[in-house]
Design a protein around this motif. Structure first.
Motif, PDB file in Angstrom:
ATOM      1  N   UNK A 208       0.794  -1.223   0.000  1.00  0.00           N
ATOM      2  CA  UNK A 208       0.000   0.000   0.000  1.00  0.00           C
ATOM      3  C   UNK A 208       0.821   1.265   0.000  1.00  0.00           C
ATOM      4  N   UNK A 209       2.146   1.135  -0.130  1.00  0.00           N
ATOM      5  CA  UNK A 209       3.007   2.301  -0.080  1.00  0.00           C
ATOM      6  C   UNK A 209       2.715   3.293  -1.196  1.00  0.00           C
ATOM      7  N   UNK A 210       2.924   4.556  -0.895  1.00  0.00           N
ATOM      8  CA  UNK A 210       2.715   5.599  -1.896  1.00  0.00           C
ATOM      9  C   UNK A 210       3.765   5.543  -2.995  1.00  0.00           C
ATOM     10  N   UNK A 211       4.802   4.731  -2.805  1.00  0.00           N
ATOM     11  CA  UNK A 211       5.805   4.557  -3.863  1.00  0.00           C
ATOM     12  C   UNK A 211       5.209   3.842  -5.083  1.00  0.00           C
ATOM     13  N   UNK A 212       4.157   3.040  -4.867  1.00  0.00           N
ATOM     14  CA  UNK A 212       3.569   2.284  -5.977  1.00  0.00           C
ATOM     15  C   UNK A 212       2.075   2.520  -6.138  1.00  0.00           C
ATOM     16  N   UNK A 213       1.438   3.101  -5.141  1.00  0.00           N
ATOM     17  CA  UNK A 213      -0.014   3.316  -5.205  1.00  0.00           C
ATOM     18  C   UNK A 213      -0.340   4.743  -4.795  1.00  0.00           C
ATOM     19  N   UNK A 214      -1.240   5.362  -5.501  1.00  0.00           N
ATOM     20  CA  UNK A 214      -1.593   6.743  -5.185  1.00  0.00           C
ATOM     21  C   UNK A 214      -2.302   6.817  -3.837  1.00  0.00           C
ATOM     22  N   UNK A 215      -2.141   7.921  -3.120  1.00  0.00           N
ATOM     23  CA  UNK A 215      -2.875   8.090  -1.861  1.00  0.00           C
ATOM     24  C   UNK A 215      -4.386   7.937  -2.037  1.00  0.00           C
ATOM     25  N   UNK A 216      -4.882   8.364  -3.166  1.00  0.00           N
ATOM     26  CA  UNK A 216      -6.316   8.248  -3.432  1.00  0.00           C
ATOM     27  C   UNK A 216      -6.750   6.793  -3.510  1.00  0.00           C
ATOM     28  N   UNK A 217      -5.948   5.973  -4.214  1.00  0.00           N
ATOM     29  CA  UNK A 217      -6.265   4.548  -4.321  1.00  0.00           C
ATOM     30  C   UNK A 217      -6.133   3.862  -2.969  1.00  0.00           C
ATOM     31  N   UNK A 218      -5.120   4.247  -2.195  1.00  0.00           N
ATOM     32  CA  UNK A 218      -4.958   3.675  -0.866  1.00  0.00           C
ATOM     33  C   UNK A 218      -6.207   3.949  -0.027  1.00  0.00           C
ATOM     34  N   UNK A 219      -6.669   5.175  -0.075  1.00  0.00           N
ATOM     35  CA  UNK A 219      -7.802   5.565   0.751  1.00  0.00           C
ATOM     36  C   UNK A 219      -9.082   4.848   0.339  1.00  0.00           C
ATOM     37  N   UNK A 220      -9.290   4.670  -0.950  1.00  0.00           N
ATOM     38  CA  UNK A 220     -10.548   4.079  -1.417  1.00  0.00           C
ATOM     39  C   UNK A 220     -10.515   2.559  -1.449  1.00  0.00           C
ATOM     40  N   UNK A 221      -9.351   1.976  -1.774  1.00  0.00           N
ATOM     41  CA  UNK A 221      -9.285   0.535  -1.998  1.00  0.00           C
ATOM     42  C   UNK A 221      -8.786  -0.245  -0.789  1.00  0.00           C
ATOM     43  N   UNK A 222      -7.784   0.270  -0.099  1.00  0.00           N
ATOM     44  CA  UNK A 222      -7.112  -0.501   0.947  1.00  0.00           C
ATOM     45  C   UNK A 222      -7.546  -0.095   2.351  1.00  0.00           C
ATOM     46  N   UNK A 223      -7.664   1.193   2.592  1.00  0.00           N
ATOM     47  CA  UNK A 223      -7.944   1.678   3.945  1.00  0.00           C
ATOM     48  C   UNK A 223      -9.177   1.036   4.582  1.00  0.00           C
ATOM     49  N   UNK A 224     -10.311   0.905   3.879  1.00  0.00           N
ATOM     50  CA  UNK A 224     -11.484   0.304   4.540  1.00  0.00           C
ATOM     51  C   UNK A 224     -11.218  -1.103   5.062  1.00  0.00           C
ATOM     52  N   UNK A 225     -10.411  -1.881   4.346  1.00  0.00           N
ATOM     53  CA  UNK A 225     -10.118  -3.240   4.768  1.00  0.00           C
ATOM     54  C   UNK A 225      -9.140  -3.246   5.944  1.00  0.00           C
ATOM     55  N   UNK A 226      -8.187  -2.319   5.949  1.00  0.00           N
ATOM     56  CA  UNK A 226      -7.275  -2.217   7.088  1.00  0.00           C
ATOM     57  C   UNK A 226      -8.045  -1.834   8.349  1.00  0.00           C
ATOM     58  N   UNK A 227      -9.004  -0.929   8.215  1.00  0.00           N
ATOM     59  CA  UNK A 227      -9.815  -0.532   9.368  1.00  0.00           C
ATOM     60  C   UNK A 227     -10.578  -1.733   9.926  1.00  0.00           C
ATOM     61  N   UNK A 228     -11.127  -2.516   9.037  1.00  0.00           N
ATOM     62  CA  UNK A 228     -11.889  -3.691   9.489  1.00  0.00           C
ATOM     63  C   UNK A 228     -10.976  -4.697  10.189  1.00  0.00           C
ATOM     64  N   UNK A 229      -9.825  -4.984   9.584  1.00  0.00           N
ATOM     65  CA  UNK A 229      -8.898  -5.944  10.189  1.00  0.00           C
ATOM     66  C   UNK A 229      -8.455  -5.466  11.565  1.00  0.00           C
ATOM     67  N   UNK A 230      -8.048  -4.204  11.647  1.00  0.00           N
ATOM     68  CA  UNK A 230      -7.523  -3.672  12.901  1.00  0.00           C
ATOM     69  C   UNK A 230      -8.611  -3.573  13.972  1.00  0.00           C
ATOM     70  N   UNK A 231      -9.856  -3.466  13.560  1.00  0.00           N
ATOM     71  CA  UNK A 231     -10.951  -3.451  14.532  1.00  0.00           C
ATOM     72  C   UNK A 231     -11.182  -4.828  15.137  1.00  0.00           C
ATOM     73  N   UNK A 232     -10.781  -5.889  14.424  1.00  0.00           N
ATOM     74  CA  UNK A 232     -11.060  -7.249  14.869  1.00  0.00           C
ATOM     75  C   UNK A 232      -9.827  -8.027  15.319  1.00  0.00           C
ATOM     76  N   UNK A 233      -8.630  -7.573  14.947  1.00  0.00           N
ATOM     77  CA  UNK A 233      -7.426  -8.316  15.318  1.00  0.00           C
ATOM     78  C   UNK A 233      -7.027  -8.010  16.762  1.00  0.00           C
ATOM     79  N   UNK A 234      -6.167  -8.836  17.356  1.00  0.00           N
ATOM     80  CA  UNK A 234      -5.778  -8.641  18.757  1.00  0.00           C
ATOM     81  C   UNK A 234      -4.979  -7.356  18.979  1.00  0.00           C
TER      82      UNK A 234
END
Length: 346
Positions: A208-234
């Protein structure tokens, strides 16, 4: 500087936002070096498939150097292998070659099959056995860390990378379905590691680094899934992303991890200003240029510079390369004890 806490207490208190006696020296990523393998007579290609060898090598970083976090596994292929990817372990090859994926297993989300008996799939028993052996051998003196790849990074391990990037650009909804299924798997994996005895948990979303993915794509494509994982992981949880993360650092913090980890490309002063004084920021000295290839006398100043710029711990920006010289590792461990700490400790 007198130590009043055990390494495990220091690490866990810091990650829980509590006051500690000094910055801990630890990592949530790979951190075993060749002098440990050599001393214990462990062949690198075999350590990834034997829980006792894995535990012995990981624990060696604490026994030989006093490193305050022992981390397993060592390679990035455990999750991909569980999901059907074929690995190359480079058996018979001398020196340091990490296992790599030689055959991908996924073309789309329908190809993701999460084993019902996940604890016994692939090399999961190896990692779980290593966690239990570390706790058996080290007791409660040192913190045990584990990491799992983030969903987009894992997608790049099980699906051809060129196809993944093309799809994420042209048909992001398809990529979204894939990483949603991978997120289910990641959450389950973290919980299994927790049940085995791990103390802290790092989610590594290098893809998800900005070196290969735009901040916009990170926010729309990856961030929602990271939020879900981090809400449920230990907890305590850490989110690590490589590269220049300054343009997405606020989004990273909003994903909900207890701490964020950044590498040497991150402008740490700017990150601290954006996230404020209470955020737990880990990083960001360069583990290659400074620790692997640098001179021993340069390690301490680099470490102290990271603390001065806003880091809460002595924490490398990424994996510690196995061929780090012994004297550089020793310099890292003495950085806070031999040099006057001139930064205001948070």
């Amino acid at each position: 500087m007198e130590d009043t806490l055990t390494p495990r207490e220091r690490v866990l208190k810091l990650l829980h936002g509590e006051k500690v006696d000094r910055p801990p020296i630890f990592s949530g990523m790979g951190n075993v070096i060749k002098p440990v393998f050599d001393k214990y007579g462990i062949q690198f290609s075999k350590v990834h498939r034997d829980p006792e060898l894995m535990a012995k090598a990981a624990g060696g970083m604490y026994r030989e150097f006093g490193f305050e976090g022992v981390v397993v596994p060592f390679d990035l292929g455990v999750e991909a292998e569980v999901l059907g990817a074929k690995m190359n372990f480079y058996d018979g090859v001398e020196g340091i070659l990490y296992p790599t994926v030689k055959e991908k297993s996924v073309k789309d989300a329908d190809d993701v099959h999460i084993p019902d008996d996940l604890e016994h799939a692939g090399r999961m028993p190896v990692v779980l056995g290593a966690i239990k052996a570390l706790r058996r051998d080290l007791g409660n003196d040192v913190a045990i860390g584990v990491y799992v790849l983030g969903p987009f990074t894992l997608a790049g391990q099980v699906k051809e990378l060129d196809a993944l990037y093309e799809e994420s650009f042209l048909e992001p909804e398809k990529t979204g379905k894939l990483i949603e299924k991978l997120s289910d798997f990641i959450i389950r994996t973290f919980k299994i590691y927790q049940a085995a005895g791990a103390d802290y948990f790092t989610l590594r979303e290098m893809g998800g680094t900005s070196d290969v993915m735009s901040p916009r794509s990170f926010k729309s494509l990856i961030k929602p899934h990271l939020k879900r994982i981090l809400a449920e992981m230990p907890h305590p949880s850490i989110l690590h992303i490589c590269g220049d993360t300054n343009t997405i650092i606020t989004d990273m913090a909003e994903c909900g991890a207890d701490a964020v980890s950044v590498d040497h490309k991150n402008r740490l002063v700017e990150t601290r200003q954006k996230l404020g004084p209470k955020a737990i920021i880990l990083g960001n000295f360069d583990p290659i240029k400074v620790l692997h290839k640098g001179a021993a006398q340069d390690v301490g100043p680099a470490v102290l510079e990271s603390l001065k710029n806003g880091a809460n711990a002595v924490w490398p920006g990424c994996d510690i390369w196995p061929e780090v010289p012994k004297e550089n590792m020793e310099a890292l461990m003495t950085a806070l004890k031999s040099a006057k700490l001139t930064v205001a400790w948070r």
